[in-house]
Structure formats: structure tokens, C-alpha cells
Scaffold this motif. Structure first.
Motif, mmCIF file in Angstrom:
data_model
loop_
_atom_site.group_PDB
_atom_site.id
_atom_site.type_symbol
_atom_site.label_atom_id
_atom_site.label_comp_id
_atom_site.label_asym_id
_atom_site.label_seq_id
_atom_site.Cartn_x
_atom_site.Cartn_y
_atom_site.Cartn_z
ATOM 1 N N ILE A 114 -0.924 12.492 -7.758
ATOM 2 C CA ILE A 114 -2.202 12.125 -7.158
ATOM 3 C C ILE A 114 -2.020 12.044 -5.647
ATOM 4 C CG2 ILE A 114 -3.996 10.341 -7.017
ATOM 5 C CD1 ILE A 114 -3.022 9.457 -9.864
ATOM 6 N N ALA A 115 -2.764 12.857 -4.927
ATOM 7 C CA ALA A 115 -2.693 12.835 -3.469
ATOM 8 C C ALA A 115 -3.496 11.650 -2.969
ATOM 9 C CB ALA A 115 -3.254 14.140 -2.896
ATOM 10 N N LEU A 116 -2.841 10.761 -2.243
ATOM 11 C CA LEU A 116 -3.485 9.566 -1.720
ATOM 12 C C LEU A 116 -2.979 9.347 -0.304
ATOM 13 C CD1 LEU A 116 -5.347 7.152 -2.559
ATOM 14 C CD2 LEU A 116 -3.253 5.933 -3.163
ATOM 15 N N SER A 117 -3.887 9.286 0.636
ATOM 16 C CA SER A 117 -3.495 9.088 2.032
ATOM 17 C C SER A 117 -3.111 7.631 2.272
ATOM 18 C CB SER A 117 -4.654 9.471 2.961
ATOM 19 O OG SER A 117 -5.727 8.557 2.802
ATOM 20 N N ASP A 118 -2.375 7.394 3.351
ATOM 21 C CA ASP A 118 -2.035 6.019 3.731
ATOM 22 C C ASP A 118 -3.300 5.181 3.963
ATOM 23 O OD1 ASP A 118 0.779 5.935 3.548
ATOM 24 O OD2 ASP A 118 1.002 6.831 5.526
ATOM 25 N N PRO A 119 -4.293 5.698 4.720
ATOM 26 C CA PRO A 119 -5.500 4.887 4.907
ATOM 27 C C PRO A 119 -6.218 4.557 3.589
ATOM 28 C CG PRO A 119 -5.418 6.612 6.553
ATOM 29 C CD PRO A 119 -4.324 6.900 5.549
ATOM 30 N N ALA A 120 -6.260 5.484 2.658
ATOM 31 C CA ALA A 120 -6.908 5.224 1.367
ATOM 32 C C ALA A 120 -6.134 4.182 0.568
ATOM 33 C CB ALA A 120 -7.052 6.520 0.568
ATOM 34 N N ALA A 121 -4.809 4.271 0.584
ATOM 35 C CA ALA A 121 -3.989 3.289 -0.131
ATOM 36 C C ALA A 121 -4.144 1.908 0.502
ATOM 37 C CB ALA A 121 -2.524 3.721 -0.127
ATOM 38 N N SER A 140 0.836 -1.213 0.000
ATOM 39 C CA SER A 140 0.000 0.000 0.000
ATOM 40 C C SER A 140 0.866 1.257 0.000
ATOM 41 C CB SER A 140 -0.966 -0.004 1.181
ATOM 42 O OG SER A 140 -0.305 0.159 2.410
ATOM 43 N N ARG A 141 2.012 1.211 0.691
ATOM 44 C CA ARG A 141 2.915 2.370 0.685
ATOM 45 C C ARG A 141 3.491 2.588 -0.710
ATOM 46 N NH1 ARG A 141 7.010 0.632 3.505
ATOM 47 N NH2 ARG A 141 8.467 0.575 1.775
ATOM 48 N N PRO A 175 -11.366 -0.984 4.919
ATOM 49 C CA PRO A 175 -10.532 -0.170 5.819
ATOM 50 C C PRO A 175 -9.583 -1.068 6.625
ATOM 51 C CG PRO A 175 -12.790 0.600 5.868
ATOM 52 C CD PRO A 175 -12.785 -0.692 5.081
ATOM 53 N N TYR A 176 -8.372 -0.596 6.797
ATOM 54 C CA TYR A 176 -7.337 -1.376 7.480
ATOM 55 C C TYR A 176 -7.781 -1.833 8.865
ATOM 56 C CZ TYR A 176 -2.718 -2.425 9.495
ATOM 57 O OH TYR A 176 -1.648 -3.025 10.107
ATOM 58 N N LYS A 177 -8.426 -0.951 9.621
ATOM 59 C CA LYS A 177 -8.876 -1.306 10.978
ATOM 60 C C LYS A 177 -9.860 -2.470 10.926
ATOM 61 C CE LYS A 177 -6.579 1.668 13.430
ATOM 62 N NZ LYS A 177 -5.467 1.217 14.236
#
Length: 106
Positions: A61-68, A49-50, A76-78
Motif C-alpha cells: 500500500i503506497a502511503l505518503s509520510d503526510p498521509a500517515a 506514523s513512520r 494534517p501535521y502542519k
């Protein structure tokens, strides 16, 4: 047998298909724990994902860690953690720690 001529566009399509197959395989096998992937292969779903996020950023493209992570995990990772992550065994933790100390991991 000689290697076929593959254009850059074909290479990109093949790589994308292989990536999708890898992600599908990881989603279909949630019993395979990230720490085991790290210990055996030197990467895990979080690494993937990173790399995805970094590739997005390289394309502007702006992509947050949670979105990736949600792209890779399919949720969702959680939620994935709650459903599939098990406590790591002491042996797995020791192997992971030793690889981190030697520079092999993450």
C-alpha cells in the motif's frame, strides 16, 4: 494464572485494538510534546506514523509520510503543529541531542 491460548488472528485483533487505544490516547493528550515523548520513551507520534507507513508499504500500500501523519495526528501535521506544538525547552533539546548522539533516539 496461566496465559490463555491466543490464536494469531486474535493476537492481530488485540494488537490493532491496543494500537488504536495508543493513537486515541496521544490525540487526547496533545499537550504531551513529541520531544518529551522522544526523551522519555524513545519514540514520538512521527515515529508511530513512520512505522504505520512502513507497515502499509510492506503490504503493498503506497502511503505518503503526510498521509500517515494525518492518520496518527487526526489532522494534517502542519495543523497539529500550529495548534499544539510548543517550543522545546533548552533542557529538552539538550536531552534529545544527547540521546541522538548516543544512538538511543530515532
Amino acid at each position: 494464572m496461566s496465559k490463555p491460548e491466543i490464536t494469531p488472528a486474535q493476537t492481530e485483533k488485540l494488537e490493532a485494538a491496543a494500537f488504536r487505544a495508543l493513537v486515541a490516547h496521544l490525540r487526547a493528550n496533545p499537550q504531551v510534546q513529541n520531544i518529551d515523548l522522544m526523551n522519555l520513551a524513545g519514540f514520538c507520534r512521527n515515529c508511530l506514523s513512520r512505522w504505520y507507513r512502513e507497515a502499509a508499504e510492506a503490504q503493498g500500500i503506497a502511503l505518503s509520510d503526510p498521509a500517515a501523519r494525518e492518520i496518527i495526528y487526526g489532522m494534517p501535521y502542519k495543523d497539529w503543529q500550529a495548534q499544539h506544538q510548543k517550543p522545546a525547552s533548552p533542557q529538552a533539546q539538550a536531552t534529545f541531542a544527547a540521546k541522538q548522539g548516543s544512538g538511543e533516539g530515532h
